[in-house]
Design a protein around this motif. Sequence first.
Motif, PDB file in Angstrom:
ATOM      1  N   UNK A 166       0.814  -1.218   0.000  1.00 21.19           N
ATOM      2  CA  UNK A 166       0.000   0.000   0.000  1.00 21.19           C
ATOM      3  C   UNK A 166       0.841   1.258   0.000  1.00 21.19           C
ATOM      4  N   UNK A 167       1.935   1.244   0.747  1.00 22.16           N
ATOM      5  CA  UNK A 167       2.805   2.432   0.803  1.00 22.16           C
ATOM      6  C   UNK A 167       4.138   2.038   1.415  1.00 22.16           C
ATOM      7  N   UNK A 168       5.176   2.777   1.037  1.00 21.02           N
ATOM      8  CA  UNK A 168       6.504   2.552   1.606  1.00 21.02           C
ATOM      9  C   UNK A 168       7.093   3.897   2.046  1.00 21.02           C
ATOM     10  N   UNK A 169       7.873   3.858   3.127  1.00 24.32           N
ATOM     11  CA  UNK A 169       8.541   5.059   3.617  1.00 24.32           C
ATOM     12  C   UNK A 169       9.844   4.634   4.283  1.00 24.32           C
ATOM     13  N   UNK A 170      10.973   5.052   3.674  1.00 24.07           N
ATOM     14  CA  UNK A 170      12.271   4.638   4.194  1.00 24.07           C
ATOM     15  C   UNK A 170      12.447   3.144   4.028  1.00 24.07           C
ATOM     16  N   UNK A 215       9.503 -15.027   7.566  1.00 25.50           N
ATOM     17  CA  UNK A 215      10.003 -16.132   6.741  1.00 25.50           C
ATOM     18  C   UNK A 215      10.333 -17.394   7.554  1.00 25.50           C
ATOM     19  N   UNK A 216      10.416 -17.239   8.891  1.00 24.64           N
ATOM     20  CA  UNK A 216      10.629 -18.396   9.771  1.00 24.64           C
ATOM     21  C   UNK A 216       9.315 -18.963  10.303  1.00 24.64           C
ATOM     22  N   UNK A 217       8.222 -18.505   9.761  1.00 25.19           N
ATOM     23  CA  UNK A 217       6.867 -18.930  10.151  1.00 25.19           C
ATOM     24  C   UNK A 217       6.505 -18.514  11.585  1.00 25.19           C
ATOM     25  N   UNK A 271      11.861  -3.746   5.029  1.00 25.71           N
ATOM     26  CA  UNK A 271      12.144  -4.282   3.696  1.00 25.71           C
ATOM     27  C   UNK A 271      13.269  -5.314   3.758  1.00 25.71           C
ATOM     28  N   UNK A 272      13.597  -5.896   2.601  1.00 27.46           N
ATOM     29  CA  UNK A 272      14.625  -6.918   2.460  1.00 27.46           C
ATOM     30  C   UNK A 272      14.315  -8.167   3.289  1.00 27.46           C
ATOM     31  N   UNK A 273      13.040  -8.585   3.242  1.00 26.59           N
ATOM     32  CA  UNK A 273      12.631  -9.796   3.960  1.00 26.59           C
ATOM     33  C   UNK A 273      11.387 -10.369   3.291  1.00 26.59           C
ATOM     34  N   UNK A 274      11.080 -11.607   3.641  1.00 23.31           N
ATOM     35  CA  UNK A 274       9.894 -12.283   3.093  1.00 23.31           C
ATOM     36  C   UNK A 274       8.803 -12.357   4.170  1.00 23.31           C
ATOM     37  N   UNK A 275       7.559 -12.236   3.717  1.00 19.42           N
ATOM     38  CA  UNK A 275       6.420 -12.259   4.653  1.00 19.42           C
ATOM     39  C   UNK A 275       5.302 -13.118   4.061  1.00 19.42           C
ATOM     40  N   UNK A 276       4.579 -13.757   4.964  1.00 15.78           N
ATOM     41  CA  UNK A 276       3.515 -14.682   4.568  1.00 15.78           C
ATOM     42  C   UNK A 276       2.200 -14.230   5.190  1.00 15.78           C
ATOM     43  N   UNK A 277       1.154 -14.230   4.400  1.00 13.40           N
ATOM     44  CA  UNK A 277      -0.204 -14.009   4.912  1.00 13.40           C
ATOM     45  C   UNK A 277      -0.926 -15.346   4.858  1.00 13.40           C
ATOM     46  N   UNK A 278      -1.431 -15.777   6.004  1.00 11.82           N
ATOM     47  CA  UNK A 278      -2.130 -17.053   6.081  1.00 11.82           C
ATOM     48  C   UNK A 278      -3.576 -16.833   6.549  1.00 11.82           C
ATOM     49  N   UNK A 279      -4.517 -17.367   5.776  1.00 11.98           N
ATOM     50  CA  UNK A 279      -5.942 -17.274   6.112  1.00 11.98           C
ATOM     51  C   UNK A 279      -6.445 -18.697   6.360  1.00 11.98           C
ATOM     52  N   UNK A 280      -7.130 -18.924   7.497  1.00  8.65           N
ATOM     53  CA  UNK A 280      -7.488 -20.304   7.838  1.00  8.65           C
ATOM     54  C   UNK A 280      -8.760 -20.382   8.673  1.00  8.65           C
ATOM     55  N   UNK A 281      -9.463 -21.496   8.456  1.00  6.05           N
ATOM     56  CA  UNK A 281     -10.560 -21.886   9.336  1.00  6.05           C
ATOM     57  C   UNK A 281     -10.489 -23.396   9.470  1.00  6.05           C
ATOM     58  N   UNK A 282     -10.134 -23.868  10.662  1.00  3.74           N
ATOM     59  CA  UNK A 282      -9.920 -25.289  10.925  1.00  3.74           C
ATOM     60  C   UNK A 282      -8.927 -25.852   9.915  1.00  3.74           C
ATOM     61  N   UNK A 283      -9.349 -26.876   9.126  1.00  6.45           N
ATOM     62  CA  UNK A 283      -8.412 -27.497   8.198  1.00  6.45           C
ATOM     63  C   UNK A 283      -8.372 -26.809   6.827  1.00  6.45           C
ATOM     64  N   UNK A 284      -9.121 -25.730   6.668  1.00  4.06           N
ATOM     65  CA  UNK A 284      -9.073 -24.954   5.424  1.00  4.06           C
ATOM     66  C   UNK A 284      -8.017 -23.861   5.573  1.00  4.06           C
ATOM     67  N   UNK A 285      -6.966 -23.938   4.781  1.00  2.39           N
ATOM     68  CA  UNK A 285      -5.852 -22.989   4.890  1.00  2.39           C
ATOM     69  C   UNK A 285      -5.458 -22.518   3.494  1.00  2.39           C
ATOM     70  N   UNK A 286      -5.317 -21.212   3.354  1.00  2.00           N
ATOM     71  CA  UNK A 286      -4.772 -20.607   2.138  1.00  2.00           C
ATOM     72  C   UNK A 286      -3.712 -19.584   2.558  1.00  2.00           C
ATOM     73  N   UNK A 287      -2.622 -19.512   1.813  1.00  4.33           N
ATOM     74  CA  UNK A 287      -1.589 -18.536   2.158  1.00  4.33           C
ATOM     75  C   UNK A 287      -0.868 -18.043   0.912  1.00  4.33           C
ATOM     76  N   UNK A 288      -0.247 -16.899   1.069  1.00  6.13           N
ATOM     77  CA  UNK A 288       0.528 -16.279  -0.008  1.00  6.13           C
ATOM     78  C   UNK A 288       1.769 -15.642   0.612  1.00  6.13           C
TER      79      UNK A 288
END
Length: 306
Positions: free
Chosen positions: A228-232, A255-257, A285-302
């Motif tokens: 959405x936006x970056x600063x520094x 990135x380490x979960x 910045x200079x790192x990896x990030x994960x978004x995880x969406x879940x309900x019980x055994x239903x899991x989606x992530x990016x």
Amino acid sequence: MVVQRRTTSGMPPLHRFSVLESLISSLNQLVSQVERNIKRAALSRAMTAMAHFLPTSLAAFFVIVLVHFCRECHAAVELRLAGQHLEVVDSQDVEDNSVNFRLVGSEQPVEVLVGHDVVLPCSVHPRVSAVDFNVDWMTHTYNEPTNKVHTYRNGRDENQNQIEAYRHRTALFRDELRNGNLSLKLSAARVMDTRSYFCITQSGSRHRYAVIPLTVRAKGSKPNITIEACEGDSCKLVCESIGWSPKPAVDWLDEKRIRLTTDAATSKWDPVGGTSVRRSIVVETNAAYICRVSYKDHVEQAEIHI
């Protein structure tokens, strides 16, 4: 207790005798009936208490002993196993199916995957025939002209005033009505079917009902992550996902979960499309990030690397 005859005056002797004999006989019948009812009620309470607090085999033994030594109670009992406990039913009361019965639904909320068929459980307890009952399945509605999901009257379905969204999707188990089974089959479950349902029956002047909550589960979309936006050396990331039911959890991970602390997620419910969720985070910045969406055994992530 027995009513005794006493001498009265003011009537011819034979007439007085006849009236008194009739009165005494009626009173003794009434007293006898009251005493039997009291004894039957006490016996029923005693047997029910034993059924809940004693092992099944031991409770059954005591019930048999009680019935044997209390024949004057005229309590015809039926013993049934219910889970780990002994259930005691006074079959004399069951003969009048409009007096002593209750409806049993589900102890746990019912869950089903979207698109699948589901059975909403409801049964008469103790078991008696429900063929001649009036049965209504209803639910809360907001913008519908009716709250009727399914109606059974006079031995047939009468769904002229059914909620339109349920038309051609509901059915009773007609062959099971004689066994007291009032369960409703709901076909092709939709997200909008997630709500509480009321199983209501009428026999004579008595009404009974059970509440059955239903949750229709739907796995939503893979999360969409945007910057959405970056600063520094920092950026604000936004994660969004749609089409969930019920409302899922949304978490940001490094990135380490390892779960990261963020602002609370926001959500929006649509009765047709389900729940959409959104959660943002400010990260370096200079790192990896994960978004995880879940309900019980239903899991989606990016994942995103910035």
